[in-house]
Design a protein around this motif. Structure first.
Motif, PDB file in Angstrom:
ATOM      1  N   ALA A 182       0.831  -1.207   0.000  1.00 29.63           N
ATOM      2  CA  ALA A 182       0.000   0.000   0.000  1.00 29.63           C
ATOM      3  C   ALA A 182       0.866   1.259   0.000  1.00 29.63           C
ATOM      4  CB  ALA A 182      -0.926  -0.012   1.206  1.00 29.63           C
ATOM      5  N   SER A 183       1.964   1.220   0.765  1.00 27.26           N
ATOM      6  CA  SER A 183       2.874   2.369   0.839  1.00 27.26           C
ATOM      7  C   SER A 183       3.533   2.636  -0.520  1.00 27.26           C
ATOM      8  CB  SER A 183       3.940   2.116   1.908  1.00 27.26           C
ATOM      9  OG  SER A 183       4.902   3.139   1.911  1.00 27.26           O
ATOM     10  N   LEU A 184       3.935   1.551  -1.211  1.00 28.57           N
ATOM     11  CA  LEU A 184       4.560   1.700  -2.529  1.00 28.57           C
ATOM     12  C   LEU A 184       3.584   2.339  -3.514  1.00 28.57           C
ATOM     13  CD1 LEU A 184       6.873   1.186  -4.546  1.00 28.57           C
ATOM     14  CD2 LEU A 184       5.929  -1.113  -4.915  1.00 28.57           C
ATOM     15  N   LEU A 185       2.348   1.866  -3.530  1.00 27.79           N
ATOM     16  CA  LEU A 185       1.360   2.422  -4.457  1.00 27.79           C
ATOM     17  C   LEU A 185       1.096   3.897  -4.181  1.00 27.79           C
ATOM     18  CD1 LEU A 185      -1.395  -0.269  -5.078  1.00 27.79           C
ATOM     19  CD2 LEU A 185       0.728   0.132  -6.289  1.00 27.79           C
ATOM     20  N   SER A 186       1.046   4.251  -2.893  1.00 28.01           N
ATOM     21  CA  SER A 186       0.774   5.655  -2.551  1.00 28.01           C
ATOM     22  C   SER A 186       1.928   6.573  -2.932  1.00 28.01           C
ATOM     23  CB  SER A 186       0.483   5.786  -1.046  1.00 28.01           C
ATOM     24  OG  SER A 186       1.637   5.481  -0.291  1.00 28.01           O
ATOM     25  N   SER A 187       3.134   6.000  -3.102  1.00 26.33           N
ATOM     26  CA  SER A 187       4.307   6.822  -3.447  1.00 26.33           C
ATOM     27  C   SER A 187       4.493   6.997  -4.955  1.00 26.33           C
ATOM     28  CB  SER A 187       5.580   6.195  -2.860  1.00 26.33           C
ATOM     29  OG  SER A 187       5.911   4.992  -3.552  1.00 26.33           O
ATOM     30  N   LEU A 188       3.701   6.294  -5.775  1.00 26.85           N
ATOM     31  CA  LEU A 188       3.887   6.351  -7.228  1.00 26.85           C
ATOM     32  C   LEU A 188       3.394   7.675  -7.799  1.00 26.85           C
ATOM     33  CD1 LEU A 188       2.821   2.753  -8.372  1.00 26.85           C
ATOM     34  CD2 LEU A 188       5.088   3.593  -7.733  1.00 26.85           C
ATOM     35  N   GLN A 189       4.176   8.207  -8.731  1.00 22.89           N
ATOM     36  CA  GLN A 189       3.819   9.459  -9.407  1.00 22.89           C
ATOM     37  C   GLN A 189       3.026   9.114 -10.667  1.00 22.89           C
ATOM     38  OE1 GLN A 189       4.688  12.518  -8.056  1.00 22.89           O
ATOM     39  NE2 GLN A 189       5.425  11.291  -6.333  1.00 22.89           N
ATOM     40  N   ILE A 190       1.712   9.008 -10.516  1.00 25.04           N
ATOM     41  CA  ILE A 190       0.850   8.650 -11.642  1.00 25.04           C
ATOM     42  C   ILE A 190       0.005   9.856 -12.031  1.00 25.04           C
ATOM     43  CG2 ILE A 190      -1.094   7.191 -12.356  1.00 25.04           C
ATOM     44  CD1 ILE A 190       0.075   4.923 -10.813  1.00 25.04           C
ATOM     45  N   SER A 191       0.002  10.178 -13.321  1.00 15.43           N
ATOM     46  CA  SER A 191      -0.733  11.355 -13.798  1.00 15.43           C
ATOM     47  C   SER A 191      -2.237  11.136 -13.656  1.00 15.43           C
ATOM     48  CB  SER A 191      -0.382  11.627 -15.263  1.00 15.43           C
ATOM     49  OG  SER A 191      -0.674  10.486 -16.049  1.00 15.43           O
ATOM     50  N   PRO A 192      -3.017  12.211 -13.535  1.00 17.48           N
ATOM     51  CA  PRO A 192      -4.473  12.083 -13.336  1.00 17.48           C
ATOM     52  C   PRO A 192      -5.165  11.253 -14.413  1.00 17.48           C
ATOM     53  CG  PRO A 192      -3.760  14.339 -12.956  1.00 17.48           C
ATOM     54  CD  PRO A 192      -2.564  13.611 -13.491  1.00 17.48           C
ATOM     55  N   GLU A 193      -4.693  11.371 -15.666  1.00 18.14           N
ATOM     56  CA  GLU A 193      -5.367  10.610 -16.734  1.00 18.14           C
ATOM     57  C   GLU A 193      -5.117   9.104 -16.608  1.00 18.14           C
ATOM     58  OE1 GLU A 193      -1.553  12.262 -18.766  1.00 18.14           O
ATOM     59  OE2 GLU A 193      -3.043  12.928 -17.292  1.00 18.14           O
ATOM     60  N   ASP A 194      -4.108   8.738 -15.807  1.00 21.09           N
ATOM     61  CA  ASP A 194      -3.827   7.316 -15.569  1.00 21.09           C
ATOM     62  C   ASP A 194      -4.357   6.855 -14.218  1.00 21.09           C
ATOM     63  OD1 ASP A 194      -2.561   6.924 -17.993  1.00 21.09           O
ATOM     64  OD2 ASP A 194      -0.591   7.489 -17.226  1.00 21.09           O
ATOM     65  N   GLY A 195      -5.363   7.551 -13.709  1.00 24.10           N
ATOM     66  CA  GLY A 195      -5.935   7.174 -12.414  1.00 24.10           C
ATOM     67  C   GLY A 195      -6.459   5.752 -12.398  1.00 24.10           C
ATOM     68  N   TRP A 196      -6.966   5.275 -13.565  1.00 24.84           N
ATOM     69  CA  TRP A 196      -7.468   3.903 -13.649  1.00 24.84           C
ATOM     70  C   TRP A 196      -6.364   2.902 -13.322  1.00 24.84           C
ATOM     71  CZ3 TRP A 196      -5.276   0.208 -16.694  1.00 24.84           C
ATOM     72  CH2 TRP A 196      -4.381   0.657 -17.686  1.00 24.84           C
ATOM     73  N   LYS A 206      -2.596  -7.394  -2.033  1.00 25.36           N
ATOM     74  CA  LYS A 206      -3.355  -8.204  -1.073  1.00 25.36           C
ATOM     75  C   LYS A 206      -4.695  -7.546  -0.766  1.00 25.36           C
ATOM     76  CE  LYS A 206       0.779 -10.203   1.063  1.00 25.36           C
ATOM     77  NZ  LYS A 206       1.773  -9.551   0.212  1.00 25.36           N
ATOM     78  N   LYS A 207      -5.753  -8.378  -0.829  1.00 29.84           N
ATOM     79  CA  LYS A 207      -7.118  -7.831  -0.744  1.00 29.84           C
ATOM     80  C   LYS A 207      -7.767  -8.202   0.591  1.00 29.84           C
ATOM     81  CE  LYS A 207      -7.390  -9.632  -4.906  1.00 29.84           C
ATOM     82  NZ  LYS A 207      -6.073  -9.402  -5.478  1.00 29.84           N
ATOM     83  N   TYR A 208      -7.167  -7.735   1.689  1.00 31.99           N
ATOM     84  CA  TYR A 208      -7.731  -8.016   3.008  1.00 31.99           C
ATOM     85  C   TYR A 208      -8.351  -6.767   3.631  1.00 31.99           C
ATOM     86  CZ  TYR A 208      -5.454 -12.596   3.026  1.00 31.99           C
ATOM     87  OH  TYR A 208      -5.078 -13.881   2.734  1.00 31.99           O
ATOM     88  N   ASP A 209      -8.602  -5.743   2.798  1.00 31.16           N
ATOM     89  CA  ASP A 209      -9.256  -4.537   3.312  1.00 31.16           C
ATOM     90  C   ASP A 209     -10.702  -4.843   3.694  1.00 31.16           C
ATOM     91  OD1 ASP A 209      -7.273  -2.580   3.215  1.00 31.16           O
ATOM     92  OD2 ASP A 209      -7.478  -2.377   1.053  1.00 31.16           O
TER      93      ASP A 209
END
Length: 545
Positions: A182-196, A206-209
């Motif tokens: 989760a920490s790695l994903l939150s640190s990624l620089q992804i442009s708004p058009e690539d929000g998907w 891991k899907k334990y949310d």
């Protein structure tokens, strides 16, 4: 030769590559490079040699050029040649000096002033630095340095979030804990058009949310989004029927214990794409849980025929034998799967489980410990080690490993359930109640039959604390999940017995004995309840229907 004629030859090379005519591509690329001596044409020749699997020739050509150490693309292709030749140390040397910290940030590199030819590529080309980080990660993983490979894979994803292969390695090989993912994903620089893309990546980890969080992620990707195209405003894009997304959803169902729903979804997916291996793996896992041995047999036969060199194929054979309780044969095939691919987590887990099924604890522990070392982000090996210690009544050690599993994956309800069971065995009933309540809080609603034992265990713990009304409430809740559990009826009967409600106790002892007529506890307690009831002067005649 005129420039336009040379450009035509370059076009021939590109067309030969696109049609997989690699010998032709090599022939014409060699002539173009001879005519021009242009570094870009030398690179095109090396690329053709690489695609034609002439790795030594490609490496020699690149290494002989004066530009190989000054241009990242030359250096990367040379390192790719060494990767194919399995010369990992030389591959790392070719990639150059660089350091990476624990967060995947690259520093102290001498590559900052290097050239990068052919910059006029497409707008969305993958960052070459990301590709180099990924290749470093592969080299370290092949050299069994998984700690460094993990850091370089993280660096590759951070350098360019479009480098899916690096993220796939981190996830599939369980290199990160759920918090680290989760920490790695939150640190990624992804442009708004690539929000998907960020939404899709969040479905892969891991899907334990909480249930509503995970379901919201899937809904976000499934909704139809219109493209602002003046020429055709009706154009609509959606991932609703995308196989990869549906495979993620199937994984989620499996983790929730919704095995029938998971099996039905993967059956549809494999009908649509019989060679989607991620769906195949989830399908095998669901079929195992449901005891569908015929399905496992057919899947194993097809996989061995189509992919004899893949670990997944022999893992499927092991699953079939495990399902029909031939554990020695299953162990043999799980072992074969690990020898084909030592980084295939399910095979190591299956290998340990096959030993555990035969009460061969030492060998099971060895397999689980190997899996825990190879896959530090996977909590299951640690969880199974704890279960083995609990089986031998080493409750303190079991608790330590369950807590370690909880640290790796803090939201898997099965971990909390096992902590509750071990607390119950240690007669720490308040703690057991707390853990069982935490288990139920982490389970998606409505409760499935899979979690009936947790509700019963919670009722047992309440009974031990003499909180009889709470105990009865949970026993009755368990009966709404399944009516064929002897322990539920016995527990409910005994609780009523302790409350001196002998009539209700007698009724439920009889229901338990109807399911298991030779149950010693219920037989003895029924006799006592009848005596207690008769001592009150009440008619104890039981009416059977």
């Amino acid at each position: 030769m005129r420039e336009e004629e040379i450009e035509k030859l370059r076009g021939v090379v590109r067309d030969c590559v696109s049609k997989h005519l690699y010998s032709s591509a090599i022939f014409f690329a060699d002539k173009v490079a001879a005519f021009t001596k242009d570094p870009a044409d030398i690179y095109m020749q090396a690329q053709a040699l690489f695609l034609g699997r002439h790795f030594r020739s490609a490496f020699h050509l690149l290494n002989a050029s004066q530009i190989v150490l000054r241009d990242l693309r030359f250096r990367y292709l040379a390192a790719k040649c060494l990767e194919e030749l399995k010369e990992w140390d030389q591959c790392l040397l070719m990639l150059g000096d660089a350091k990476v910290d624990e967060h995947g940030n690259v520093f102290d590199t001498k590559d900052s002033n290097v050239m990068y030819l052919d910059k006029d590529g497409e707008d969305r080309e993958i960052n070459i630095s990301s590709a180099i980080c990924f290749l470093r990660g592969k080299a370290y993983e092949a050299s069994d340095n998984r700690a460094l490979s993990r850091l370089w894979y993280k660096a590759a994803v951070k350098a360019d979030p479009l480098c899916y292969e690096a993220l796939e390695r981190l996830i599939e090989n369980h290199m990160l804990t759920s918090e680290e993912e989760a920490s790695l994903l939150s640190s990624l620089q992804i442009s708004p058009e690539d929000g998907w893309l960020l939404s899709f990546y969040s479905c892969l980890i891991k899907k334990y949310d909480k249930e509503n969080v995970v379901e919201a992620k899937f809904r976000e990707l499934e909704k139809e989004s219109c493209i602002s195209d003046p020429s055709d405003p009706s154009v609509v894009h959606t991932l609703k029927s995308n196989t990869d997304l549906l495979a993620c959803k199937a994984e989620y169902y499996h983790q929730c214990g919704e095995y029938q729903k998971c099996f039905e979804l993967t059956s549809v997916l494999l009908e649509k794409d019989p060679f989607h291996l991620k769906s195949t793996l989830v399908h095998l896992a669901a079929a195992m849980e449901l005891g569908h041995s015929n399905e496992l047999y057919l899947m194993a036969c097809n996989l061995v025929k189509d992919y004899p060199q893949k670990a997944l194929s022999w893992f499927a054979v092991g699953c079939y034998y495990y399902c029909i309780k031939k554990y020695d044969q299953s162990r043999r095939y799980f072992s074969k799967a690990t020898s084909l691919d030592g980084t295939f987590p399910p095979a190591w887990i299956g290998y340990g489980n096959a030993y555990a099924a035969k009460d061969e604890g030492d060998q099971a522990m060895s397999a689980y410990r190997t899996a825990a070392r190879l896959f530090p982000g996977c909590h299951l090996p640690t969880l199974y080690i704890g279960m083995e210690y609990m089986r031998t009544h080493s409750f303190k050690l079991a608790e330590q490993f369950f807590m370690q599993a909880k640290t790796i994956c803090p939201s898997d309800p099965l971990v909390y359930n096992e902590l509750g069971v071990v607390a119950y065995h240690m007669k720490e009933y308040n703690k057991a109640v707390w853990w069982f309540e935490k288990t139920l809080a982490h389970i998606p609603s409505p409760l499935s039959e899979l979690w009936e034992p947790t509700v019963v265990n919670l009722a047992h713990a309440y009974r031990k604390l003499q909180m009889y009304n709470e105990a009865i409430s949970h026993y009755e809740k368990a009966l709404t999940l399944t009516t064929r559990s002897v322990s539920t009826y016995a527990g409910l009967a005994y609780t009523y017995h302790l409350q001196d409600n002998f009539s209700a106790a007698i009724t439920y002892y009889h229901k338990a004995l109807w399911l298991k007529s030779d149950d010693q506890f219920c037989t003895e307690m029924l006799s006592l309840a009848l005596v207690d009831e008769s001592s009150r002067g009440v008619d104890t005649k039981i009416e059977f229907r």
